[in-house]
Design a protein around this motif. Structure first.
Motif, PDB file in Angstrom:
ATOM      1  N   GLU A 161     -57.159-105.235  60.480  1.00 53.72           N
ATOM      2  CA  GLU A 161     -56.162-104.410  59.583  1.00 53.72           C
ATOM      3  C   GLU A 161     -56.404-105.214  58.498  1.00 53.72           C
ATOM      4  O   GLU A 161     -55.568-105.069  57.506  1.00 53.72           O
ATOM      5  CB  GLU A 161     -54.421-105.156  60.366  1.00 53.72           C
ATOM      6  CG  GLU A 161     -54.578-104.596  61.072  1.00 53.72           C
ATOM      7  CD  GLU A 161     -53.996-102.909  60.988  1.00 53.72           C
ATOM      8  OE1 GLU A 161     -53.482-102.857  60.298  1.00 53.72           O
ATOM      9  OE2 GLU A 161     -54.537-101.875  62.389  1.00 53.72           O
ATOM     10  N   ALA A 162     -56.733-106.964  58.313  1.00 55.29           N
ATOM     11  CA  ALA A 162     -56.634-107.159  57.219  1.00 55.29           C
ATOM     12  C   ALA A 162     -57.214-106.629  55.984  1.00 55.29           C
ATOM     13  O   ALA A 162     -57.207-107.132  54.707  1.00 55.29           O
ATOM     14  CB  ALA A 162     -56.188-109.026  56.641  1.00 55.29           C
ATOM     15  N   HIS A 163     -58.759-106.355  56.329  1.00 48.35           N
ATOM     16  CA  HIS A 163     -60.152-105.778  55.603  1.00 48.35           C
ATOM     17  C   HIS A 163     -60.322-104.597  55.418  1.00 48.35           C
ATOM     18  O   HIS A 163     -59.380-103.358  56.326  1.00 48.35           O
ATOM     19  CB  HIS A 163     -61.265-106.143  56.676  1.00 48.35           C
ATOM     20  CG  HIS A 163     -61.180-108.240  56.086  1.00 48.35           C
ATOM     21  ND1 HIS A 163     -60.574-109.026  57.511  1.00 48.35           N
ATOM     22  CD2 HIS A 163     -61.563-109.016  55.499  1.00 48.35           C
ATOM     23  CE1 HIS A 163     -61.041-109.360  56.721  1.00 48.35           C
ATOM     24  NE2 HIS A 163     -61.480-110.441  56.194  1.00 48.35           N
ATOM     25  N   LEU A 164     -61.584-104.383  54.620  1.00 50.85           N
ATOM     26  CA  LEU A 164     -61.300-102.763  54.509  1.00 50.85           C
ATOM     27  C   LEU A 164     -62.633-102.060  55.358  1.00 50.85           C
ATOM     28  O   LEU A 164     -63.153-100.790  54.141  1.00 50.85           O
ATOM     29  CB  LEU A 164     -60.700-102.090  52.811  1.00 50.85           C
ATOM     30  CG  LEU A 164     -59.828-102.635  52.170  1.00 50.85           C
ATOM     31  CD1 LEU A 164     -59.432-102.881  50.789  1.00 50.85           C
ATOM     32  CD2 LEU A 164     -58.839-101.284  52.457  1.00 50.85           C
ATOM     33  N   ASP A 165     -63.445-103.153  55.484  1.00 50.64           N
ATOM     34  CA  ASP A 165     -64.210-102.410  55.945  1.00 50.64           C
ATOM     35  C   ASP A 165     -64.663-101.267  56.948  1.00 50.64           C
ATOM     36  O   ASP A 165     -63.741-101.476  57.780  1.00 50.64           O
ATOM     37  CB  ASP A 165     -65.370-103.841  56.613  1.00 50.64           C
ATOM     38  CG  ASP A 165     -65.724-104.945  55.827  1.00 50.64           C
ATOM     39  OD1 ASP A 165     -66.558-105.268  55.875  1.00 50.64           O
ATOM     40  OD2 ASP A 165     -64.658-105.517  55.778  1.00 50.64           O
ATOM     41  N   ILE A 166     -65.546-100.085  56.690  1.00 50.96           N
ATOM     42  CA  ILE A 166     -65.643 -99.117  57.433  1.00 50.96           C
ATOM     43  C   ILE A 166     -66.194 -99.099  58.702  1.00 50.96           C
ATOM     44  O   ILE A 166     -67.015 -99.906  58.144  1.00 50.96           O
ATOM     45  CB  ILE A 166     -66.380 -97.778  57.087  1.00 50.96           C
ATOM     46  CG1 ILE A 166     -65.576 -97.876  54.789  1.00 50.96           C
ATOM     47  CG2 ILE A 166     -65.991 -96.737  56.538  1.00 50.96           C
ATOM     48  CD1 ILE A 166     -65.852 -97.424  53.870  1.00 50.96           C
TER      49      ILE A 166
END
Length: 509
Positions: free
Chosen positions: A224-229
């Motif tokens: 939830e805290a990251h934007l990695d796909i």
């Protein structure tokens, strides 16, 4: 006397001297030596998909790969042959390609199914770039977090290598993409992707809040805290190091194993088997819960070195569905074990997972798994076991729904997810993808060229044998952004309700 001398002299006619032949031979040998030197020098600078001339990722250190079992010349020949020559030969030796109409699945009356509901999360993963779009500059900046770069142009796959990946992750990930290109030939758009093959996400979501443009990076999981796909992990095509079969075959074996005993005859304890020595506080805490009388558990430490020596006879996933309850504990980050645990039709007990892979968004507490708190872990597991034994029909139903979820995620759906994620991502790029000069083309033949015998066996098992007769599943329309907030709140509400039940029971004891 003069005539005799003339005759003697004429008996040695003028011809090339032995010195000339020696010079020619020496020059030839020197040329060969120079070519060998040049080939060795060229090979020593060539990075390969199995890790030649690549350092481990600096953000996740692991032992450098050892290739000393090969002679230098054998290694050099293999590197050059597999990296530069194999795909060219394969491309010129290819058979007739299917027509565009057939490739797009329009030559059949069958219509594609709707994609599973969790495919909606493709939109959430890509949401940060809907307004800003993705420039080549942002792609380039993401390199500092990437192990390799994937560029697809006109159905061909090119890879630019930066760091080695642990074990065979890179090989099997690229194999999966090649199978996608074969399955949906002519449909996969040109795209430029930075990819990290290691475990922990690195693109902080707070960058958006601080006004920074996010960097696009693919990997196997996110939080939830990251934007990695998140992208389907390598083990769907097999895992040669621990003897795991390609997904469709592995799931069928696990399902058969799960049906060997009825629910009533299954062991009424919570089971976990794995490696706790992976810098996982949760797994270390779990080892303290190994008391069947006190906590209703059976916790087993996995020794992969010993298992390999024994031919993995004691690690068959199809033989690990004899308990009513299966525990999932994250490892260094997320773990590929989740899909195998969910496949058992046991009640899955998930210990406060922080990480998400692409399909775990389809999990709903009390619908297809039971949430276990990392706080007072042993007591939380015991409460789940006691609840399941007191409510066997409900516990069995949750386990069956977990198995049904995994059955719905066939390899067809895995490829569909890959297709839609790549297609939606490609729409956001505001440049025309072009392979960098340092990239190498990768094809099935070049991967098999580098693969050892065990890897070849798994790769060939998981190969797509024909172009799909139908297009990918139909992607659900982009939902209202509030959908994901509401979804998360509803899941958290169920988890809180379970926690309240647990607290009331513990208080009453």
């Amino acid at each position: 006397m003069a005539k005799k001398q003339a005759w003697v002299h004429s008996s040695h006619p003028r011809s090339p001297s032995y010195l000339f032949f020696s010079v020619v031979a020496l020059s030839f040998l020197s040329l060969i030596a120079l070519l060998i030197y040049k080939m060795d020098n060229f090979a020593s600078q060539t990075k390969t998909i199995v890790g030649h001339n690549l350092e481990p990722t600096p953000w996740h250190i692991f032992p450098r790969k050892n290739f000393t079992e090969e002679s230098r010349h054998t290694r050099d020949y293999k590197i050059i042959q597999c990296s530069y020559l194999t795909c060219r030969y394969a491309a010129s030796d290819g058979g007739a390609q299917p027509s565009e109409e057939k490739r797009r699945g329009l030559a059949t009356p069958r219509s594609p199914p709707k994609c599973p509901n969790f495919f909606k999360f493709i939109y959430r993963d890509l949401e940060p770039w809907f307004k800003t779009r993705i420039s080549l500059d942002r792609i380039t900046q993401a390199k500092e977090h990437a192990s390799f770069r994937i560029v697809i142009v006109q159905g061909k796959l090119f890879v630019d290598l930066y760091y080695a990946c642990v074990q065979s992750r890179l090989m099997f990930t690229l194999w999966g993409i090649l199978q996608l290109l074969k399955k949906y030939g002519g449909m996969v758009p040109d795209v430029d992707i930075m990819f990290d093959c290691m475990d922990k996400p690195s693109i902080d979501r707070n960058r958006i809040e601080n006004g920074s443009l996010p960097l696009p990076l693919f990997r196997y999981c996110t939080t939830e805290a990251h934007l990695d796909i998140p992208f389907p992990d390598w083990s769907f095509w097999g895992w040669s190091e621990v003897n795991i079969q390609p997904w469709d075959e592995q799931f069928k074996g696990i399902k058969r194993g799960s049906q060997a005993q009825t629910w009533a005859k299954k062991i009424s304890r919570a089971y976990w088997k794995g490696n706790p020595d992976v810098e996982s506080p949760i797994r270390l805490d779990l080892m303290q819960c190994n008391d069947s009388n006190l906590w209703g558990t059976e916790i087993i430490r996995q020794n992969w070195t010993e298992e390999a020596k024994a031919g993995y006879e004691h690690s068959k996933l199809s033989n690990q569905c004899n308990h009513r309850y299966k525990i999932y504990a994250e490892g260094y980050a997320w773990s590929v074990s989740l899909k195998y645990i969910l496949s058992c039709a046991s009640l899955p007990l998930l210990i406060s997972p922080q990480y998400e892979d692409f399909f775990s968004r389809g999990l709903v507490p009390k619908l297809n798994y039971w949430p276990v708190s990392s706080t007072n872990l042993c007591r939380s597991i015991k409460f789940a076991v006691d609840w399941g034994n007191a409510n066997p029909s409900q516990a069995e139903a949750i386990g069956k729904r977990a198995q049904q979820l995994m059955e719905s995620i066939s390899m067809d759906r895995v490829y569909d997810y890959m297709f839609h994620l790549i297609s939606q991502y490609a729409k956001l790029q505001d440049f025309k993808p072009v392979p960098p000069s340092s990239a190498q083309q990768v094809c099935e033949e070049s991967l098999l060229c580098f693969a050892d015998e065990r890897q070849k066996e798994l790769l060939k098992k998981s190969a797509v044998t024909a172009v799909s007769p139908t297009p990918p599943c139909t992607l659900i329309r982009r939902p209202n952004p509030k959908f994901f907030t509401i979804w998360a709140e509803q899941k958290q509400k169920i988890i809180d309700n379970v926690k309240e039940m647990e607290n009331r029971t513990n208080a009453a004891r």
